[in-house]
Design a protein around this motif. Structure first.
Motif, mmCIF file in Angstrom:
data_model
loop_
_atom_site.group_PDB
_atom_site.id
_atom_site.type_symbol
_atom_site.label_atom_id
_atom_site.label_comp_id
_atom_site.label_asym_id
_atom_site.label_seq_id
_atom_site.Cartn_x
_atom_site.Cartn_y
_atom_site.Cartn_z
ATOM 1 N N ASN A 84 33.362 -5.518 -37.676
ATOM 2 C CA ASN A 84 32.969 -4.635 -38.776
ATOM 3 C C ASN A 84 31.837 -3.678 -38.402
ATOM 4 O OD1 ASN A 84 34.764 -5.293 -40.898
ATOM 5 N ND2 ASN A 84 33.689 -7.223 -41.206
ATOM 6 N N LEU A 85 31.377 -3.741 -37.160
ATOM 7 C CA LEU A 85 30.324 -2.835 -36.716
ATOM 8 C C LEU A 85 30.930 -1.575 -36.101
ATOM 9 C CD1 LEU A 85 27.787 -5.247 -34.966
ATOM 10 C CD2 LEU A 85 27.464 -4.029 -37.138
ATOM 11 N N ASP A 86 30.256 -0.454 -36.333
ATOM 12 C CA ASP A 86 30.609 0.785 -35.645
ATOM 13 C C ASP A 86 29.848 0.894 -34.325
ATOM 14 O OD1 ASP A 86 32.392 1.925 -37.631
ATOM 15 O OD2 ASP A 86 30.602 2.113 -38.881
ATOM 16 N N TYR A 87 28.589 0.432 -34.320
ATOM 17 C CA TYR A 87 27.730 0.514 -33.144
ATOM 18 C C TYR A 87 26.953 -0.783 -32.989
ATOM 19 C CZ TYR A 87 28.490 5.537 -33.629
ATOM 20 O OH TYR A 87 29.071 6.782 -33.735
ATOM 21 N N ILE A 88 26.761 -1.205 -31.747
ATOM 22 C CA ILE A 88 25.844 -2.307 -31.456
ATOM 23 C C ILE A 88 24.942 -1.872 -30.320
ATOM 24 C CG2 ILE A 88 27.400 -3.505 -29.840
ATOM 25 C CD1 ILE A 88 26.232 -6.162 -31.086
ATOM 26 N N ILE A 89 23.639 -2.132 -30.472
ATOM 27 C CA ILE A 89 22.650 -1.810 -29.451
ATOM 28 C C ILE A 89 22.039 -3.123 -28.975
ATOM 29 C CG2 ILE A 89 20.471 -0.631 -28.952
ATOM 30 C CD1 ILE A 89 21.199 1.415 -31.112
ATOM 31 N N LEU A 90 22.057 -3.318 -27.659
ATOM 32 C CA LEU A 90 21.551 -4.538 -27.045
ATOM 33 C C LEU A 90 20.665 -4.172 -25.865
ATOM 34 C CD1 LEU A 90 25.139 -5.968 -26.669
ATOM 35 C CD2 LEU A 90 23.497 -6.891 -28.303
ATOM 36 N N ASN A 91 19.592 -4.931 -25.645
ATOM 37 C CA ASN A 91 18.911 -4.755 -24.375
ATOM 38 C C ASN A 91 19.603 -5.649 -23.346
ATOM 39 O OD1 ASN A 91 17.810 -7.392 -24.482
ATOM 40 N ND2 ASN A 91 15.856 -6.679 -25.326
ATOM 41 N N GLU A 92 19.124 -5.646 -22.131
ATOM 42 C CA GLU A 92 19.807 -6.390 -21.067
ATOM 43 C C GLU A 92 19.915 -7.881 -21.376
ATOM 44 O OE1 GLU A 92 18.455 -4.829 -16.953
ATOM 45 O OE2 GLU A 92 16.901 -4.211 -18.387
ATOM 46 N N TYR A 93 18.845 -8.452 -21.931
ATOM 47 C CA TYR A 93 18.803 -9.893 -22.195
ATOM 48 C C TYR A 93 19.696 -10.255 -23.377
ATOM 49 C CZ TYR A 93 14.841 -8.880 -19.259
ATOM 50 O OH TYR A 93 14.058 -8.400 -18.242
ATOM 51 N N GLU A 94 19.703 -9.399 -24.382
ATOM 52 C CA GLU A 94 20.591 -9.625 -25.533
ATOM 53 C C GLU A 94 22.052 -9.479 -25.124
ATOM 54 O OE1 GLU A 94 16.971 -7.834 -28.185
ATOM 55 O OE2 GLU A 94 18.706 -6.571 -27.734
ATOM 56 N N ALA A 95 22.329 -8.543 -24.230
ATOM 57 C CA ALA A 95 23.691 -8.386 -23.707
ATOM 58 C C ALA A 95 24.126 -9.653 -22.982
ATOM 59 C CB ALA A 95 23.769 -7.172 -22.780
ATOM 60 N N LEU A 128 18.546 -0.316 -20.744
ATOM 61 C CA LEU A 128 18.238 -0.876 -19.430
ATOM 62 C C LEU A 128 16.794 -0.607 -19.018
ATOM 63 C CD1 LEU A 128 21.536 0.451 -17.782
ATOM 64 C CD2 LEU A 128 21.124 -1.878 -18.635
ATOM 65 N N GLY A 129 15.894 -0.551 -19.987
ATOM 66 C CA GLY A 129 14.489 -0.298 -19.679
ATOM 67 C C GLY A 129 14.316 1.044 -18.992
ATOM 68 N N GLY A 130 13.588 1.041 -17.886
ATOM 69 C CA GLY A 130 13.327 2.278 -17.154
ATOM 70 C C GLY A 130 14.560 2.905 -16.540
ATOM 71 N N ASN A 148 10.677 9.481 -17.364
ATOM 72 C CA ASN A 148 9.912 8.932 -16.247
ATOM 73 C C ASN A 148 8.468 8.740 -16.713
ATOM 74 O OD1 ASN A 148 9.024 8.112 -13.760
ATOM 75 N ND2 ASN A 148 9.034 10.158 -12.851
ATOM 76 N N ILE A 149 8.196 7.560 -17.271
ATOM 77 C CA ILE A 149 6.859 7.275 -17.812
ATOM 78 C C ILE A 149 6.309 6.014 -17.147
ATOM 79 C CG2 ILE A 149 7.229 8.373 -20.057
ATOM 80 C CD1 ILE A 149 7.397 4.715 -20.138
ATOM 81 N N ARG A 150 4.997 5.808 -17.297
ATOM 82 C CA ARG A 150 4.398 4.545 -16.867
ATOM 83 C C ARG A 150 4.247 3.682 -18.109
ATOM 84 N NH1 ARG A 150 -0.386 1.866 -16.350
ATOM 85 N NH2 ARG A 150 -1.646 3.490 -17.299
ATOM 86 N N GLY A 186 12.569 5.826 -27.356
ATOM 87 C CA GLY A 186 12.298 4.532 -26.754
ATOM 88 C C GLY A 186 11.321 4.632 -25.599
ATOM 89 N N SER A 187 11.463 5.674 -24.790
ATOM 90 C CA SER A 187 10.545 5.882 -23.664
ATOM 91 C C SER A 187 9.125 6.138 -24.153
ATOM 92 C CB SER A 187 11.013 7.063 -22.802
ATOM 93 O OG SER A 187 12.270 6.820 -22.224
ATOM 94 N N LEU A 188 8.987 7.052 -25.113
ATOM 95 C CA LEU A 188 7.651 7.401 -25.600
ATOM 96 C C LEU A 188 6.967 6.230 -26.289
ATOM 97 C CD1 LEU A 188 8.244 11.023 -26.952
ATOM 98 C CD2 LEU A 188 7.137 10.333 -24.806
ATOM 99 N N ALA A 189 7.764 5.352 -26.923
ATOM 100 C CA ALA A 189 7.178 4.163 -27.578
ATOM 101 C C ALA A 189 6.475 3.265 -26.575
ATOM 102 C CB ALA A 189 8.281 3.397 -28.311
ATOM 103 N N CYS A 190 6.865 3.336 -25.316
ATOM 104 C CA CYS A 190 6.266 2.476 -24.276
ATOM 105 C C CYS A 190 4.943 3.017 -23.749
ATOM 106 C CB CYS A 190 7.234 2.323 -23.101
ATOM 107 S SG CYS A 190 8.781 1.515 -23.533
ATOM 108 N N THR A 191 4.550 4.204 -24.194
ATOM 109 C CA THR A 191 3.327 4.818 -23.649
ATOM 110 C C THR A 191 2.093 4.505 -24.487
ATOM 111 O OG1 THR A 191 3.670 6.907 -24.867
ATOM 112 C CG2 THR A 191 4.665 6.720 -22.662
#
Length: 197
Positions: A84-95, A128-130, A148-150, A186-191
């Motif tokens: 019943n989902l149209d989209y699923i978003i998972l990080n590597e560990y959830e996948a 996939l993180g970075g 490309n962020i730290r 997502g990238s900017l949230a890590c800064t």
């Protein structure tokens, strides 16, 4: 009333310990049918009782709403809910956790995204993180780079990704643009340290 204790490693990765509080008592019945139609995007995640979450996924799909699950933190999800989902978003560990639940291979995340999409008729995105993210609708796959962020603190990156991705879809942007919006957010949230701001 939920409280989260967040531990951040020097490389910016994190671990979270959550006391769910009132989240354990949330009911999907508080969302009326009049808010569920073909102009609605329903975003769900794994912090609320899964039976309530799955009931809302089913109702939303019946009413023609767009359904999007960020399965974070990972929680067992039924095959019916996935259908019943149209989209699923998972990080590597959830996948990896979902693949284990479904007896699938997740070693290659692009192949996993494609296999999951085909099996359940949805679009699967694995962040996939970075290394960015991979998306498949079962036929076509796309790779999207992260900025490309730290990283200072990765907490909230998935939430930012999901929110901007969903907002772009809701505005009628094409999938490729929505993926880019998510990647940038997502990238900017890590800064920055913390998640709320």
């Amino acid at each position: 009333t939920g409280v989260a204790a967040i531990f951040v490693d020097p490389d910016g990765t994190h671990k979270v310990v959550v006391s769910k509080g009132a989240n354990l008592h949330v009911s999907q019945k508080t969302i009326s049918d009049e808010h569920l139609d073909d102009k609605t995007t329903v975003i769900l995640q794994g912090e609320l009782p899964m039976e309530e979450t799955e009931a809302l996924i089913h109702r939303a799909k019946e009413k023609g709403a767009r359904t999007l699950m960020n399965l974070a933190p990972y929680h067992f999800i039924s095959k019916e809910a996935l259908q019943n989902l149209d989209y699923i978003i998972l990080n590597e560990y959830e996948a990896d956790a979902l693949a284990k639940q479904l007896d699938m291979s997740s070693f290659n995340k692009e192949s996993f995204a494609k296999d999951l999409a085909r099996r359940f008729g949805l679009t699967c995105i694995v962040t996939l993180g970075g290394n960015g993210s991979v998306c498949s609708d079962g036929e076509k796959s796309m790779l999207v780079s992260a900025l490309n962020i730290r990283p200072i603190d990765t907490i909230g990156a998935g939430d930012a990704y999901t929110g901007y991705f969903a907002a772009a879809l809701d505005m009628g942007k094409p999938l490729e643009d929505a993926l880019k919006w998510g990647a940038v957010a997502g990238s900017l949230a890590c800064t920055k340290i913390g998640a709320q701001e």
